[in-house]
Design a protein around this motif. Structure first.
Motif, short mmCIF file in Angstrom:
data_model
loop_
_atom_site.label_atom_id
_atom_site.label_comp_id
_atom_site.label_asym_id
_atom_site.label_seq_id
_atom_site.Cartn_x
_atom_site.Cartn_y
_atom_site.Cartn_z
N THR A 228 0.83 -1.20 0.00
CA THR A 228 0.00 0.00 0.00
C THR A 228 0.86 1.26 0.00
O THR A 228 0.56 2.24 -0.69
CB THR A 228 -0.93 0.01 1.23
OG1 THR A 228 -1.72 -1.18 1.22
CG2 THR A 228 -1.85 1.23 1.20
N ASP A 229 1.96 1.24 0.77
CA ASP A 229 2.86 2.39 0.80
C ASP A 229 3.47 2.66 -0.58
O ASP A 229 3.64 3.81 -0.98
CB ASP A 229 3.97 2.18 1.83
CG ASP A 229 3.44 2.15 3.26
OD1 ASP A 229 2.31 2.64 3.48
OD2 ASP A 229 4.14 1.63 4.15
N GLY A 230 3.80 1.58 -1.30
CA GLY A 230 4.30 1.71 -2.67
C GLY A 230 5.61 2.42 -2.82
O GLY A 230 5.89 3.01 -3.87
N GLU A 231 6.45 2.38 -1.79
CA GLU A 231 7.72 3.11 -1.85
C GLU A 231 8.92 2.23 -2.13
O GLU A 231 10.03 2.73 -2.32
CB GLU A 231 7.94 3.85 -0.51
CG GLU A 231 6.89 4.90 -0.22
CD GLU A 231 7.08 5.57 1.13
OE1 GLU A 231 7.99 5.13 1.87
OE2 GLU A 231 6.35 6.51 1.44
N ASP A 232 8.73 0.90 -2.14
CA ASP A 232 9.88 0.01 -2.31
C ASP A 232 9.51 -1.13 -3.26
O ASP A 232 8.34 -1.33 -3.61
CB ASP A 232 10.29 -0.57 -0.94
CG ASP A 232 11.76 -0.98 -0.91
OD1 ASP A 232 12.40 -1.00 -1.99
OD2 ASP A 232 12.26 -1.28 0.18
N VAL A 233 10.55 -1.87 -3.68
CA VAL A 233 10.32 -3.08 -4.47
C VAL A 233 9.46 -4.03 -3.65
O VAL A 233 9.67 -4.21 -2.45
CB VAL A 233 11.67 -3.75 -4.81
CG1 VAL A 233 11.44 -5.05 -5.58
CG2 VAL A 233 12.56 -2.80 -5.60
N PHE A 234 8.45 -4.62 -4.28
CA PHE A 234 7.57 -5.54 -3.56
C PHE A 234 7.67 -6.91 -4.21
O PHE A 234 7.70 -7.03 -5.44
CB PHE A 234 6.13 -5.04 -3.60
CG PHE A 234 5.21 -5.77 -2.66
CD1 PHE A 234 5.21 -5.48 -1.30
CD2 PHE A 234 4.36 -6.76 -3.13
CE1 PHE A 234 4.38 -6.16 -0.43
CE2 PHE A 234 3.51 -7.44 -2.27
CZ PHE A 234 3.52 -7.14 -0.91
N CYS A 235 7.70 -7.95 -3.36
CA CYS A 235 7.80 -9.33 -3.84
C CYS A 235 6.53 -10.07 -3.47
O CYS A 235 6.06 -9.99 -2.33
CB CYS A 235 9.01 -10.03 -3.22
SG CYS A 235 10.59 -9.19 -3.53
N VAL A 236 5.98 -10.82 -4.42
CA VAL A 236 4.72 -11.51 -4.20
C VAL A 236 4.73 -12.84 -4.95
O VAL A 236 5.42 -12.99 -5.97
CB VAL A 236 3.55 -10.62 -4.68
CG1 VAL A 236 3.57 -10.45 -6.19
CG2 VAL A 236 2.20 -11.18 -4.23
N HIS A 237 3.99 -13.79 -4.44
CA HIS A 237 3.84 -15.07 -5.14
C HIS A 237 2.75 -14.92 -6.18
O HIS A 237 1.81 -14.13 -6.03
CB HIS A 237 3.48 -16.19 -4.15
CG HIS A 237 3.59 -17.56 -4.75
ND1 HIS A 237 2.52 -18.20 -5.33
CD2 HIS A 237 4.65 -18.40 -4.87
CE1 HIS A 237 2.92 -19.38 -5.77
NE2 HIS A 237 4.20 -19.53 -5.51
#
Length: 202
Positions: free
Chosen positions: A140-149
């Motif tokens: 939600t913050d959207g400020e960093d690289v996000f990892c998801v399956h």
């Protein structure tokens, strides 16, 4: 004449030598121009001119044809697809190297999404150990690289660059992950995995 969507361009590279052409930002689809309203009839009848023949626009009984027409929105360009050679066991490491390259080239961290098809990315495993609320809050913050399956990809919004690490799973699961990851990419989809297997799946 109907628009025919262009085939996605596929580039192949090897770890450490990623083709920077794939990182070129695809122009966003232009917004259709707002329709220009036609002339509005006057509330008071206009007296006819001496040389006028036929009804005057705006007078009762006059017929106005051809109202404003909304222009059709152009189709959104597809993201470019780049293949980076990696085995299942090394796909996550290659994906991390790819992300480092993107960041070094100036891509904002919040523009990058990493997706795995097999085991969760180590970063995701670590963050999930603190609870799902804290994990999803970072998205939600959207400020960093996000990892998801890939099984949770439906909960994620679009990002400029999606890096898909094919680090396991069946061919059917990987085949489902490819279009799902492409749908989340605005600019480019970088797929890290076995090139021959990926070509067959694509």
């Amino acid at each position: 004449m109907p628009l025919t969507p262009e085939e996605p361009q596929i580039h192949e590279s090897v770890p450490g030598g990623r083709n920077t052409a794939a990182a070129t930002r695809t122009p966003q689809a232009s917004r259709p121009a707002a329709p220009i309203p036609g002339p509005r009839a006057s509330s008071r009848p206009t007296p006819p001119r001496a040389d006028s023949k036929g009804p005057t626009p705006g007078r009762p009984g006059s017929v106005r044809t051809g109202g404003p027409q909304r222009a059709a929105a152009p189709a959104r360009p597809s993201a470019q697809i780049e293949l980076v050679t990696a085995a299942d066991a090394t796909a996550v490491d290659v994906a991390d190297e790819t992300v480092d390259t993107l960041l070094d080239e100036g891509t904002p961290p919040g523009d990058v999404l990493v997706v795995t098809t097999g085991e969760q990315h180590p970063w995701a495993q670590h963050e999930l150990s603190f609870g799902e609320d804290a994990y999803w809050r970072q998205l939600t913050d959207g400020e960093d690289v996000f990892c998801v399956h890939t099984t949770e990809l439906a909960r994620v919004g679009r990002r400029a660059v999606v890096v898909l690490a094919v680090n396991g799973g069946t061919d059917a699961q990987a085949a489902e992950a490819l279009p799902a990851a492409l749908a989340k990419a605005d600019r480019s989809l970088i797929v890290c995995g076995d090139p021959q297997r990926l070509r067959d799946l694509l």
